[in-house]
Design an enzyme around this catalytic site. Structure first.
Site, mmCIF file in Angstrom:
data_model
loop_
_atom_site.group_PDB
_atom_site.id
_atom_site.type_symbol
_atom_site.label_atom_id
_atom_site.label_comp_id
_atom_site.label_asym_id
_atom_site.label_seq_id
_atom_site.Cartn_x
_atom_site.Cartn_y
_atom_site.Cartn_z
ATOM 1 N N GLU A 168 42.448 33.408 42.097
ATOM 2 C CA GLU A 168 42.487 32.708 41.504
ATOM 3 C C GLU A 168 41.529 30.559 42.078
ATOM 4 O O GLU A 168 41.410 29.981 41.936
ATOM 5 C CB GLU A 168 43.322 32.161 39.964
ATOM 6 C CG GLU A 168 43.962 33.322 39.041
ATOM 7 C CD GLU A 168 44.538 32.634 37.645
ATOM 8 O OE1 GLU A 168 45.253 31.223 38.171
ATOM 9 O OE2 GLU A 168 44.681 33.200 36.842
ATOM 10 N N GLU A 269 47.009 40.477 36.444
ATOM 11 C CA GLU A 269 47.761 40.302 35.376
ATOM 12 C C GLU A 269 47.383 39.841 34.518
ATOM 13 O O GLU A 269 45.479 40.204 33.957
ATOM 14 C CB GLU A 269 47.866 38.554 35.474
ATOM 15 C CG GLU A 269 48.040 37.988 37.146
ATOM 16 C CD GLU A 269 47.878 36.464 37.088
ATOM 17 O OE1 GLU A 269 48.053 35.735 35.867
ATOM 18 O OE2 GLU A 269 48.986 35.731 37.977
ATOM 19 N N TYR A 300 52.254 40.347 33.411
ATOM 20 C CA TYR A 300 52.968 39.133 34.063
ATOM 21 C C TYR A 300 53.656 38.810 32.941
ATOM 22 O O TYR A 300 53.232 38.584 31.816
ATOM 23 C CB TYR A 300 51.212 38.201 33.601
ATOM 24 C CG TYR A 300 52.290 36.591 34.681
ATOM 25 C CD1 TYR A 300 51.898 36.313 35.849
ATOM 26 C CD2 TYR A 300 52.233 35.764 34.423
ATOM 27 C CE1 TYR A 300 51.792 35.207 36.140
ATOM 28 C CE2 TYR A 300 51.939 34.291 34.531
ATOM 29 C CZ TYR A 300 52.695 34.288 34.881
ATOM 30 O OH TYR A 300 52.576 33.383 36.205
#
Length: 452
Positions: A168, A269, A300
């Site tokens: 990310e 995720e 997640y």
């Protein structure tokens, strides 16, 4: 969802740890028998365990969260407590976001292997990572030394499935896309380090944020250019299911968009908590709707934190685990939806994207060239990274020793022949001086005998 925090330091002390001639300090002897699983490889647009298609059916694992920069795989008490829960869930993979590359991981990695569980590791940590706000200075020799040391620490384990070069780093702020060049350069460098050090070809890729406006550009960018510049896989975090279905969630359109991507894809995720959680995502991921394109995913997450995504509560002091209702729901979803047999429609060949994405208002990268590896990091390819700085090192954000220009495409290809096999550290650590002296004595003795 989970982002590694950025840290800075005023300067980086000159680091050592590269091999020295003699003497070699005594090291703890590794276990005489290391637990083993069949290694997983990437080929075509899928992962394979030998000739069997491998689907990631796992969970994201970082008890304490990113605010607690600790390594669960370096603490046998913690990891063995949680491995017992992983076995009840029926997962085959865990992702660990933060690891200590100065620690020993034999006990935990072997226990995971004994349980049939693979590990995907983030190569960055809060002290050693790319700064999305100012990526150039953070891509430096000290940063790559830590990244390579993490590879050294884990590549010797057969159940190390893959490495993430970033997580990310690019988000919904368009200026963050300028860091994409440095993430891709890190991916290139990791793949070259693995090849030049003669290691098993553990796949390297990126974990992208769930950002609609640049997800496809990032995917194309990580799969364009020369072979040395491209990733081995692409992963992204997806929270759009929200207890709905394949079409309402928009997953059908994502499968269509990635249908000819040319590399393995999985969800790093997933697990939206809106509208409750019954984990219908598992059935979709294991269905013919998705298996020709996706190779499973990681739910997640394991431990409950303030964000509310965990499926277990961990008591203070890490003493006990309490299963939450979602624990049984996820275990049931995995049990009811086993991995398909056969190839699942996977493509047999890997291929690059037709072109790198062009610059627009959401994607500000305007060059296909990548930063050259910093001069100070080049020696790591032949000499190794040396001792890892761990989680208490001085950090790398502003350590100096940055890239001095762009690299020519293809410059990150492996050079020379493999230098060693997978992480047999004892043979490398032995001081050879006694053997040399013994050999000389034997030769002189034999010569003297012949002269008599």
């Amino acid at each position: 969802m989970r982002s590694i925090g950025l840290a800075s330091s005023a300067a980086l002390a000159v680091f050592a740890g590269l091999a020295q001639a003699s003497p070699t300090p005594t090291e703890q002897e590794p276990p005489s028998k290391r637990a083993s699983l069949p290694t997983v490889t990437a080929s075509g647009n899928a992962f394979w365990q030998g000739n069997t298609r491998f689907y990631i059916r796992g969970i994201d694992y970082q008890p304490g969260g990113s605010s607690d920069a600790s390594d669960p795989l370096a603490d046998p008490t913690i990891c063995q407590r949680d491995i017992a829960q992983f076995k009840l869930l029926g997962v085959n993979t865990v992702r660990v976001y933060i690891t200590d590359n100065s620690a020993n991981h034999d006990t935990c990695m072997n226990a995971l292997a004994d349980a049939g569980i693979y590990v995907i590791l983030d190569a960055n940590n809060p002290l050693y990572s790319i700064n999305r706000a100012d990526p150039g200075p953070s891509y430096n020799t000290a940063y790559l030394q830590s990244v390579f040391a993490t590879i050294d620490a884990f590549i010797k384990y057969d159940n190390t499935l893959a490495f993430f070069s970033g997580n990310e780093v690019i988000n919904d702020n368009a200026t963050s896309t300028l860091s994409a060049r440095y993430v891709k350069a890190t991916t290139r460098d990791m793949r070259q380090y693995i090849a030049d050090r003669g290691y098993r070809k553990v796949p390297v890729g990126y974990s992208a944020a769930d950002v609609a406006q640049n997800r496809m550009q990032m995917a194309q960018y990580m799969n364009c250019g020369t072979d040395d510049e491209r990733s081995d896989f692409f992963a992204f975090n997806d929270y759009s299911w929200c207890n709905t279905d394949f079409i309402t969630s928009g997953w059908d359109q994502k499968v269509k968009a990635f249908s000819d991507y040319g590399l393995p894809i999985f969800l790093s995720e997933y697990g939206c908590i809106k509208n409750g959680r019954n984990f219908g995502e598992v059935a979709a991921l294991m269905s013919p709707n998705m298996t020709s394109v996706y190779s499973g995913g990681l739910m997640y997450e394991y431990a409950m934190e303030d964000n509310g995504f965990g499926i277990v509560d961990i008591a203070s002091g890490n003493a006990a685990v309490k299963e939450l209702p979602e624990f049984d729901k996820y275990a049931s979803a995995l049990s009811a939806n086993p991995a398909p047999t056969g190839s699942g429609g996977a493509a047999s060949t890997t291929h690059a994207a037709t072109a790198c994405p062009t610059k627009d208002s959401n994607w500000l990268v305007d060059s296909t060239l990548l930063p050259a590896i910093p001069d100070g990091a080049k020696d790591f390819m032949s000499k190794g990274a040396g001792a890892g700085p761990g989680l208490k090192g001085p950090g790398s954000q502003n350590a100096g020793g940055t890239s001095t220009g762009d690299a020519a495409p293809g410059s990150g290809s492996a050079t020379g022949s493999p230098k060693k096999n997978v992480g047999v550290t004892m043979a490398q650590s032995i001081d050879r001086t006694p053997f040399v002296l013994t050999g000389m004595v034997m030769v002189l003795t034999l010569t003297g005998t012949l002269l008599l």
